[in-house]
Design a protein around this motif. Structure first.
Motif, PDB file in Angstrom:
ATOM      1  N   GLY A   1       0.799  -1.148   0.020  1.00  0.00           N
ATOM      2  CA  GLY A   1      -0.039  -0.029   0.069  1.00  0.00           C
ATOM      3  C   GLY A   1       0.814   1.351  -0.167  1.00  0.00           C
ATOM      4  O   GLY A   1       0.366   2.152   0.523  1.00  0.00           O
ATOM      5  N   LEU A   2       2.027   1.007  -0.416  1.00  0.00           N
ATOM      6  CA  LEU A   2       2.889   2.616  -0.483  1.00  0.00           C
ATOM      7  C   LEU A   2       2.453   3.412  -1.714  1.00  0.00           C
ATOM      8  O   LEU A   2       1.818   3.317  -2.626  1.00  0.00           O
ATOM      9  CB  LEU A   2       4.246   1.916  -0.909  1.00  0.00           C
ATOM     10  N   TRP A   3       2.577   4.674  -1.182  1.00  0.00           N
ATOM     11  CA  TRP A   3       2.374   5.907  -2.029  1.00  0.00           C
ATOM     12  C   TRP A   3       3.676   5.704  -2.993  1.00  0.00           C
ATOM     13  O   TRP A   3       4.728   5.419  -2.557  1.00  0.00           O
ATOM     14  CB  TRP A   3       2.639   7.257  -1.487  1.00  0.00           C
ATOM     15  N   VAL A   4       3.492   6.186  -4.306  1.00  0.00           N
ATOM     16  CA  VAL A   4       4.426   6.206  -5.209  1.00  0.00           C
ATOM     17  C   VAL A   4       4.537   7.549  -5.874  1.00  0.00           C
ATOM     18  O   VAL A   4       3.480   7.713  -6.553  1.00  0.00           O
ATOM     19  CB  VAL A   4       4.168   4.990  -6.227  1.00  0.00           C
ATOM     20  N   ILE A   5       5.670   8.147  -5.778  1.00  0.00           N
ATOM     21  CA  ILE A   5       5.899   9.268  -6.555  1.00  0.00           C
ATOM     22  C   ILE A   5       6.728   8.970  -7.833  1.00  0.00           C
ATOM     23  O   ILE A   5       7.858   8.715  -7.485  1.00  0.00           O
ATOM     24  CB  ILE A   5       6.378  10.539  -6.000  1.00  0.00           C
ATOM     25  N   SER A   6       6.109   8.925  -8.907  1.00  0.00           N
ATOM     26  CA  SER A   6       7.288   8.494 -10.146  1.00  0.00           C
ATOM     27  C   SER A   6       7.657   9.781 -10.706  1.00  0.00           C
ATOM     28  O   SER A   6       6.886  10.540 -11.379  1.00  0.00           O
ATOM     29  CB  SER A   6       6.335   7.566 -11.051  1.00  0.00           C
ATOM     30  N   ASP A   7       8.800  10.198 -10.593  1.00  0.00           N
ATOM     31  CA  ASP A   7       9.495  11.370 -11.276  1.00  0.00           C
ATOM     32  C   ASP A   7      10.061  10.748 -12.597  1.00  0.00           C
ATOM     33  O   ASP A   7      10.989  10.109 -12.636  1.00  0.00           O
ATOM     34  CB  ASP A   7      10.680  11.744 -10.220  1.00  0.00           C
ATOM     35  N   GLU A   8       9.350  11.492 -13.484  1.00  0.00           N
ATOM     36  CA  GLU A   8       9.801  11.163 -14.964  1.00  0.00           C
ATOM     37  C   GLU A   8      10.325  12.216 -15.781  1.00  0.00           C
ATOM     38  O   GLU A   8       9.936  12.420 -16.762  1.00  0.00           O
ATOM     39  CB  GLU A   8       8.217  10.319 -15.470  1.00  0.00           C
ATOM     40  N   ILE A   9      10.897  13.130 -15.071  1.00  0.00           N
ATOM     41  CA  ILE A   9      11.500  14.364 -15.660  1.00  0.00           C
ATOM     42  C   ILE A   9      12.427  13.890 -16.604  1.00  0.00           C
ATOM     43  O   ILE A   9      12.340  14.922 -17.681  1.00  0.00           O
ATOM     44  CB  ILE A   9      12.227  15.369 -14.563  1.00  0.00           C
ATOM     45  N   HIS A  10      13.284  12.944 -16.891  1.00  0.00           N
ATOM     46  CA  HIS A  10      13.948  12.697 -17.724  1.00  0.00           C
ATOM     47  C   HIS A  10      13.389  11.880 -19.002  1.00  0.00           C
ATOM     48  O   HIS A  10      14.242  11.447 -20.040  1.00  0.00           O
ATOM     49  CB  HIS A  10      15.209  11.824 -17.135  1.00  0.00           C
ATOM     50  N   CYS A  11      12.145  11.643 -18.938  1.00  0.00           N
ATOM     51  CA  CYS A  11      11.560  10.743 -19.795  1.00  0.00           C
ATOM     52  C   CYS A  11      11.460  10.833 -21.350  1.00  0.00           C
ATOM     53  O   CYS A  11      11.368   9.943 -22.323  1.00  0.00           O
ATOM     54  CB  CYS A  11      10.065  10.264 -19.421  1.00  0.00           C
ATOM     55  N   ASP A  12      11.727  12.000 -21.809  1.00  0.00           N
ATOM     56  CA  ASP A  12      11.678  12.473 -22.989  1.00  0.00           C
ATOM     57  C   ASP A  12      13.022  12.338 -23.649  1.00  0.00           C
ATOM     58  O   ASP A  12      13.351  12.433 -24.804  1.00  0.00           O
ATOM     59  CB  ASP A  12      11.233  13.984 -23.512  1.00  0.00           C
ATOM     60  N   LEU A  13      14.174  12.340 -22.854  1.00  0.00           N
ATOM     61  CA  LEU A  13      15.429  12.346 -23.338  1.00  0.00           C
ATOM     62  C   LEU A  13      16.261  11.048 -23.473  1.00  0.00           C
ATOM     63  O   LEU A  13      16.905  10.482 -22.537  1.00  0.00           O
ATOM     64  CB  LEU A  13      16.418  13.261 -22.406  1.00  0.00           C
ATOM     65  N   LEU A  14      15.690  10.351 -24.369  1.00  0.00           N
ATOM     66  CA  LEU A  14      16.037   8.981 -24.384  1.00  0.00           C
ATOM     67  C   LEU A  14      16.903   8.637 -25.705  1.00  0.00           C
ATOM     68  O   LEU A  14      17.006   9.468 -26.590  1.00  0.00           O
ATOM     69  CB  LEU A  14      14.855   7.908 -24.795  1.00  0.00           C
ATOM     70  N   ARG A  15      17.974   7.561 -25.243  1.00  0.00           N
ATOM     71  CA  ARG A  15      18.845   7.356 -26.586  1.00  0.00           C
ATOM     72  C   ARG A  15      17.696   6.776 -27.693  1.00  0.00           C
ATOM     73  O   ARG A  15      16.581   6.339 -27.447  1.00  0.00           O
ATOM     74  CB  ARG A  15      19.695   6.236 -26.221  1.00  0.00           C
TER      75      ARG A  15
ATOM     76  N   PRO B   1      -2.579   1.170 -13.680  1.00  0.00           N
ATOM     77  CA  PRO B   1      -3.416   2.023 -14.218  1.00  0.00           C
ATOM     78  C   PRO B   1      -4.818   2.595 -13.234  1.00  0.00           C
ATOM     79  O   PRO B   1      -5.325   3.531 -13.345  1.00  0.00           O
ATOM     80  CB  PRO B   1      -4.070   1.115 -15.439  1.00  0.00           C
ATOM     81  N   GLU B   2      -4.828   1.937 -12.381  1.00  0.00           N
ATOM     82  CA  GLU B   2      -6.113   1.729 -11.565  1.00  0.00           C
ATOM     83  C   GLU B   2      -5.533   2.402 -10.037  1.00  0.00           C
ATOM     84  O   GLU B   2      -6.406   2.854  -9.116  1.00  0.00           O
ATOM     85  CB  GLU B   2      -6.810   0.686 -11.151  1.00  0.00           C
ATOM     86  N   TYR B   3      -4.256   2.673  -9.819  1.00  0.00           N
ATOM     87  CA  TYR B   3      -3.870   2.657  -8.457  1.00  0.00           C
ATOM     88  C   TYR B   3      -3.862   4.354  -8.036  1.00  0.00           C
ATOM     89  O   TYR B   3      -3.333   5.162  -8.824  1.00  0.00           O
ATOM     90  CB  TYR B   3      -2.264   2.322  -8.391  1.00  0.00           C
ATOM     91  N   LYS B   4      -4.526   4.419  -7.040  1.00  0.00           N
ATOM     92  CA  LYS B   4      -4.818   5.730  -6.638  1.00  0.00           C
ATOM     93  C   LYS B   4      -3.744   6.524  -6.072  1.00  0.00           C
ATOM     94  O   LYS B   4      -3.491   7.610  -6.233  1.00  0.00           O
ATOM     95  CB  LYS B   4      -6.017   5.807  -5.701  1.00  0.00           C
ATOM     96  N   ARG B   5      -2.736   5.704  -5.271  1.00  0.00           N
ATOM     97  CA  ARG B   5      -1.567   6.386  -4.582  1.00  0.00           C
ATOM     98  C   ARG B   5      -0.325   6.632  -5.540  1.00  0.00           C
ATOM     99  O   ARG B   5       0.608   6.452  -4.809  1.00  0.00           O
ATOM    100  CB  ARG B   5      -1.254   5.259  -3.432  1.00  0.00           C
ATOM    101  N   LEU B   6      -0.577   6.730  -6.674  1.00  0.00           N
ATOM    102  CA  LEU B   6       0.502   7.261  -7.544  1.00  0.00           C
ATOM    103  C   LEU B   6       0.207   8.586  -7.918  1.00  0.00           C
ATOM    104  O   LEU B   6      -0.524   9.094  -8.302  1.00  0.00           O
ATOM    105  CB  LEU B   6       0.188   6.222  -8.904  1.00  0.00           C
ATOM    106  N   ILE B   7       1.432   9.198  -7.960  1.00  0.00           N
ATOM    107  CA  ILE B   7       1.613  10.675  -8.581  1.00  0.00           C
ATOM    108  C   ILE B   7       2.898  10.525  -9.522  1.00  0.00           C
ATOM    109  O   ILE B   7       3.883  10.045  -9.278  1.00  0.00           O
ATOM    110  CB  ILE B   7       2.035  11.623  -7.109  1.00  0.00           C
TER     111      ILE B   7
END
Ligand code: LCS
Length: 407
Positions: free
Chosen positions: A206-220, A233-239
């Motif tokens: 039941g952890l809260w998750v902050i997914s920091d995806e700031i670098h996601c556009d800069l891919l090889r 897709p359904e998990y409410k505790r995701l930011i």
């Protein structure tokens, strides 16, 4: 079509990169001196780029300037959501509801706020190490304890130690996981299988998750980012945190996107957050998402070549350095344990001996001794000069040490 070889003078723009390094890297003031003048340094440290933001972004700001009034502003219009959500749909096949989107002056300030809103004073924040140091700072800012789950490093390829991660996640006082996806500093682009295993563990406890995806556009080129929002897709505790700031070199615009699914948490945010945005920043980001893609594709190709150049250069001039082309980011994570003792202050060594400003393992919380992080988002000529100075300084030190031992 775009000129990434252009050398732009950043002095006299209040840039952290040129004027703030004493404080940020060395915790020192302007009395700290080096054998190099400030303008002689090759700067490969803080994560912004030496490249001009694309013209379409400058034009977007200019258009907004022509409206001539800059009163209190907030993202009210749907056009911003349309620009950002279309970007996510096109690049990641990722959809989110408009109501989830809140704005922040940066992802770091959002982390600081969210830790306080989510964790009770005796609860702990979990993240993977080595880590971007502001995850730790975010926990400490509101007096929360932090816990690291060290990544496995196999010949420069980082993977998650799921047994260790689960053990730490199982602690009932651990309530928040801050996830760096893709990962700074290693650049790992986490694969679907890895994300699923992490998600399973977070859901189980039941952890809260902050997914920091700031670098996601800069891919090889050839790499694909999977937002955690698609895995859970359904998990409410995701930011989910995303921004145009790294992608388009707009960090100074101070605007980023935070997707909060949980209604209660979102209500707390909207109640306590200072909810205003900079009108020029909104215009810049909107233009970037609407029109910046061709520039980004060329930037990625240029960065790919900078990584290949670095690989060749290190192989030839510093053969015992551990280096692997990062899957994402413009950051190279180089293992110099063949050349240095773990207690060496590497940013200091390279500033004094090479005239290069870079970040050392000491700036990434733990599990990062003897590493340097090089920012490769610069013109190739600058990169070559930086690498040349780095290799020369290490090789000179090595020779001196060898001569010393012979005497
Ligand atoms: N999150 C991660 C993982 C980052 O790497 C950075 C910037 C931020 C957040 C900052 O977000 P902002 O508050 O600007 O929206 N990374 C930097 C770094 O590694 N060195 O300098 C900045």
């Amino acid at each position: 079509m775009y000129n990434f070889d252009e050398v732009i003078d950043r002095r006299h723009t209040n840039a952290l990169n040129t004027d703030g390094f004493r404080d940020y890297i060395f915790h020192a003031d302007e009395t700290m001196t080096f054998p190099y003048k400030d303008e002689e340094f090759i700067r490969m440290w803080v994560a912004d780029m030496e490249f001009a933001t694309p013209d379409v972004v400058v034009d977007g700001i200019r258009e907004r300037l022509e409206h001539k009034i800059f009163g209190y502003t907030r993202v009210f219009e749907k056009r911003y959501y349309d620009a950002f959500s279309t970007w996510c749909q096109r690049h990641y096949d990722f959809h989110f509801d408009r109501k989830e989107l809140v704005m922040s002056n940066g992802i770091v300030p959002a982390l600081y706020e969210l830790v306080e809103y989510i964790c009770k004073p005796d609860e702990k924040v979990l993240f993977l190490s080595p880590s971007y140091a502001y995850f730790k700072h975010a926990a400490e800012f509101s007096g929360r304890e932090f816990v690291c789950s060290p990544l496995n490093n196999s010949d420069g390829y980082y993977t998650i130690n799921f047994e260790d991660f689960e053990k730490r996640a199982a602690d009932e006082k651990t309530t928040l996981f801050i996830f760096c996806n893709p990962h700074n500093p290693s650049g790992r682009v986490w694969k679907e299988e890895e994300l699923r295993r992490l998600a399973e563990i977070c859901e189980k406890y039941g952890l809260w998750v902050i997914s920091d995806e700031i670098h996601c556009d800069l891919l090889r080129l050839g790499q694909h980012h999977i937002p955690m929002g698609k895995i859970m897709p359904e998990y409410k505790r995701l930011i989910t945190c995303m921004a145009a700031s790294k992608t388009f070199n707009l960090a100074g615009m101070m605007i980023s996107n935070i997707l909060i699914r949980d209604e209660e948490l979102r209500a707390v945010w909207l109640d306590r957050h200072y909810n205003f945005d900079n009108p020029l920043s909104i215009a810049a980001v909107q233009a970037a998402y609407e029109k910046g893609e061709p520039w980004l594709m060329e930037l990625r190709a240029y960065l790919d070549e900078n990584f290949r150049f670095t690989e060749r250069y290190l192989k030839e001039h510093l053969p015992e350095a551990g280096f692997r082309i990062s899957e994402s980011t413009y950051l190279a994570w180089v293992d110099l344990s063949a050349y240095f003792e773990p207690d060496e202050n590497l940013p200091m060594f390279f500033a004094y001996k090479a005239g290069v400003l870079l970040e050392g393992g000491n700036m990434f919380v733990q599990d990062s001794d003897c590493f340097i992080r090089l920012n490769l988002a610069c013109p190739r000529a600058t990169l070559e000069e930086g690498l040349c100075r780095i290799c020369e300084a290490v090789n000179t030190k090595h020779t001196e040490k060898y001569m010393g031992e012979q005497q």
